[in-house]
Motif scaffolding. Structure first.
Motif, mmCIF file in Angstrom:
data_model
loop_
_atom_site.group_PDB
_atom_site.id
_atom_site.type_symbol
_atom_site.label_atom_id
_atom_site.label_comp_id
_atom_site.label_asym_id
_atom_site.label_seq_id
_atom_site.Cartn_x
_atom_site.Cartn_y
_atom_site.Cartn_z
ATOM 1 N N PHE A 63 0.825 -1.205 0.000
ATOM 2 C CA PHE A 63 0.000 0.000 0.000
ATOM 3 C C PHE A 63 0.862 1.258 0.000
ATOM 4 N N ALA A 64 1.931 1.252 0.799
ATOM 5 C CA ALA A 64 2.801 2.422 0.908
ATOM 6 C C ALA A 64 3.500 2.736 -0.412
ATOM 7 N N GLU A 65 3.777 1.714 -1.203
ATOM 8 C CA GLU A 65 4.416 1.947 -2.497
ATOM 9 C C GLU A 65 3.509 2.765 -3.415
ATOM 10 N N ASN A 66 2.203 2.528 -3.329
ATOM 11 C CA ASN A 66 1.250 3.232 -4.199
ATOM 12 C C ASN A 66 0.652 4.473 -3.561
ATOM 13 N N HIS A 67 0.716 4.551 -2.223
ATOM 14 C CA HIS A 67 0.125 5.696 -1.516
ATOM 15 C C HIS A 67 1.094 6.164 -0.423
ATOM 16 N N PRO A 68 2.243 6.669 -0.805
ATOM 17 C CA PRO A 68 3.301 6.969 0.176
ATOM 18 C C PRO A 68 2.964 8.066 1.173
ATOM 19 N N LEU A 69 1.990 8.915 0.887
ATOM 20 C CA LEU A 69 1.686 10.026 1.785
ATOM 21 C C LEU A 69 0.516 9.748 2.723
ATOM 22 N N VAL A 70 -0.126 8.607 2.568
ATOM 23 C CA VAL A 70 -1.236 8.259 3.461
ATOM 24 C C VAL A 70 -0.678 7.783 4.798
ATOM 25 N N ARG A 71 -1.170 8.357 5.885
ATOM 26 C CA ARG A 71 -0.722 7.981 7.223
ATOM 27 C C ARG A 71 -1.582 6.832 7.758
ATOM 28 N N ILE A 72 -0.929 5.809 8.305
ATOM 29 C CA ILE A 72 -1.617 4.637 8.831
ATOM 30 C C ILE A 72 -1.378 4.539 10.333
ATOM 31 N N ASN A 73 -2.442 4.358 11.079
ATOM 32 C CA ASN A 73 -2.342 4.108 12.522
ATOM 33 C C ASN A 73 -2.945 2.730 12.785
ATOM 34 N N MET A 74 -2.095 1.728 13.091
ATOM 35 C CA MET A 74 -2.564 0.358 13.283
ATOM 36 C C MET A 74 -2.487 -0.038 14.752
ATOM 37 N N ARG A 75 -3.575 -0.598 15.254
ATOM 38 C CA ARG A 75 -3.657 -1.082 16.640
ATOM 39 C C ARG A 75 -3.953 -2.577 16.594
ATOM 40 N N ASP A 76 -3.139 -3.393 17.266
ATOM 41 C CA ASP A 76 -3.397 -4.831 17.317
ATOM 42 C C ASP A 76 -3.905 -5.194 18.704
ATOM 43 N N THR A 77 -5.055 -5.866 18.734
ATOM 44 C CA THR A 77 -5.699 -6.194 19.999
ATOM 45 C C THR A 77 -6.663 -7.352 19.778
ATOM 46 N N ASP A 78 -7.347 -7.773 20.831
ATOM 47 C CA ASP A 78 -8.269 -8.903 20.703
ATOM 48 C C ASP A 78 -9.570 -8.464 20.040
ATOM 49 N N SER A 79 -10.344 -9.442 19.577
ATOM 50 C CA SER A 79 -11.551 -9.150 18.800
ATOM 51 C C SER A 79 -12.584 -8.356 19.598
ATOM 52 N N ALA A 80 -12.696 -8.629 20.897
ATOM 53 C CA ALA A 80 -13.670 -7.900 21.706
ATOM 54 C C ALA A 80 -13.346 -6.407 21.748
ATOM 55 N N THR A 81 -12.070 -6.079 21.892
ATOM 56 C CA THR A 81 -11.665 -4.667 21.910
ATOM 57 C C THR A 81 -11.842 -4.038 20.535
ATOM 58 N N ILE A 82 -11.617 -4.822 19.490
ATOM 59 C CA ILE A 82 -11.823 -4.316 18.134
ATOM 60 C C ILE A 82 -13.288 -3.943 17.930
ATOM 61 N N ALA A 83 -14.198 -4.745 18.461
ATOM 62 C CA ALA A 83 -15.621 -4.419 18.375
ATOM 63 C C ALA A 83 -15.907 -3.088 19.057
ATOM 64 N N GLN A 84 -15.244 -2.833 20.176
ATOM 65 C CA GLN A 84 -15.410 -1.558 20.874
ATOM 66 C C GLN A 84 -14.856 -0.406 20.049
ATOM 67 N N ASP A 85 -13.724 -0.634 19.380
ATOM 68 C CA ASP A 85 -13.134 0.400 18.517
ATOM 69 C C ASP A 85 -14.096 0.781 17.393
ATOM 70 N N LEU A 86 -14.732 -0.213 16.798
ATOM 71 C CA LEU A 86 -15.693 0.059 15.734
ATOM 72 C C LEU A 86 -16.883 0.855 16.259
ATOM 73 N N ALA A 87 -17.435 0.415 17.385
ATOM 74 C CA ALA A 87 -18.614 1.080 17.951
ATOM 75 C C ALA A 87 -18.325 2.514 18.361
ATOM 76 N N ALA A 88 -17.078 2.759 18.818
ATOM 77 C CA ALA A 88 -16.712 4.097 19.295
ATOM 78 C C ALA A 88 -16.163 4.990 18.184
ATOM 79 N N GLY A 89 -16.084 4.473 16.952
ATOM 80 C CA GLY A 89 -15.566 5.273 15.850
ATOM 81 C C GLY A 89 -14.070 5.454 15.874
#
Length: 257
Positions: A79-105
């Motif tokens: 992705f970075a090769e084709n979109h070098p200026l896009v900033r990515i913020n990645m968080r790795d966590t369990d599925s339950a917390t991911i559901a909370q991330d989605l619900a909270a925007g």
């Protein structure tokens, strides 16, 4: 005529009398200020065009640890090769917390083992089989294909958050007697290496691990972990997030075992 109207508006001349090619001190100051505004306008237009073409922007990812470790490096590099200026913020966590991330925007794209989430499209990314994870040389590995759940009855078992995917009733007594429950994959595998017990994990989790632990796939091939990609509806997705979602969908996922 426009310059004369502007001079009338500000109440002072822009050019020296009789020398229309030379600016007054005020005219020079106005030229500098106007230049700044034009440059700002040009940069604003360029930024807007960059956002619309996914050449810029910001994408927030929330993904499970195994996906973050084994799949995302290749995907993000591409992705970075084709979109070098896009900033990515990645968080790795369990599925339950991911559901909370989605619900909270807090996430624009999520990769997790979850059911439908309100307000998000859900697409199956891949599925992988479960297996027993034990130290290499463990007695279970000697003749695993001929063994059953009953053969784990006297072996210490370390539970984890993914065990609930295995619905086989013969597995329930093993899970119920587990005295240790660990959520983090790295800590879980360290305990297996230390001889604290065996555990149950999906196949992708074991890719790239050292040879001192072994993955023993379950005989029942129908027991699988499903990883889904969650994205907002197309009309609510930014161009940058839509481009990253396409890159994820296009990634060929090959499981080693």
């Amino acid at each position: 005529m426009m310059l004369r109207q502007f001079e009338d508006h500000i109440g002072a001349p822009l050019f020296e009398a009789g020398r229309k090619s030379r600016l007054t001190r005020l005219g020079e100051l106005i030229r500098v200020e106007a230049g700044r505004e034009l440059a700002h306008f040009d940069s604003t237009v360029a930024a807007i065009e960059g956002l619309s073409r996914a050449e810029a922007g910001h994408v927030r990812l929330s993904v499970t640890p195994s996906v973050a470790q084994m799949l995302m490096p290749t995907i993000l590099h591409r992705f970075a090769e084709n979109h070098p200026l896009v900033r990515i913020n990645m968080r790795d966590t369990d599925s339950a917390t991911i559901a909370q991330d989605l619900a909270a925007g807090r996430a624009d794209i999520a990769l997790a083992s979850l059911g439908p989430q309100t307000g998000f499209d859900r697409n199956l990314l891949f599925s992988d089989r479960f297996g027993v994870v034990c130290p290499s040389g463990h007695p279970l590995a000697t003749d695993w294909e001929a063994l059953t759940w009953a053969d784990l009855a006297d072996i210490p078992f370390i539970a984890n958050g993914l065990c609930h995917y295995v619905t086989d009733p013969d597995f329930r007594p093993i899970l119920d007697r587990a005295t240790l429950n660990v959520s983090g994959t790295a800590a879980l595998l360290s305990l297996v290496r230390a001889g604290m017990g065996v555990t149950l994990l999906p196949e992708l989790t074991m890719q790239g691990t050292e040879h001192d632990i072994t993955f023993l796939p379950l005989v029942d091939a129908s027991i699988r972990r499903e990883v889904w990609m969650f994205t907002p509806p197309e009309t609510e997705t930014t161009p940058a997030a839509a481009a990253l979602a396409r890159t994820i969908r296009e990634q060929e996922i090959t499981l080693a075992h």
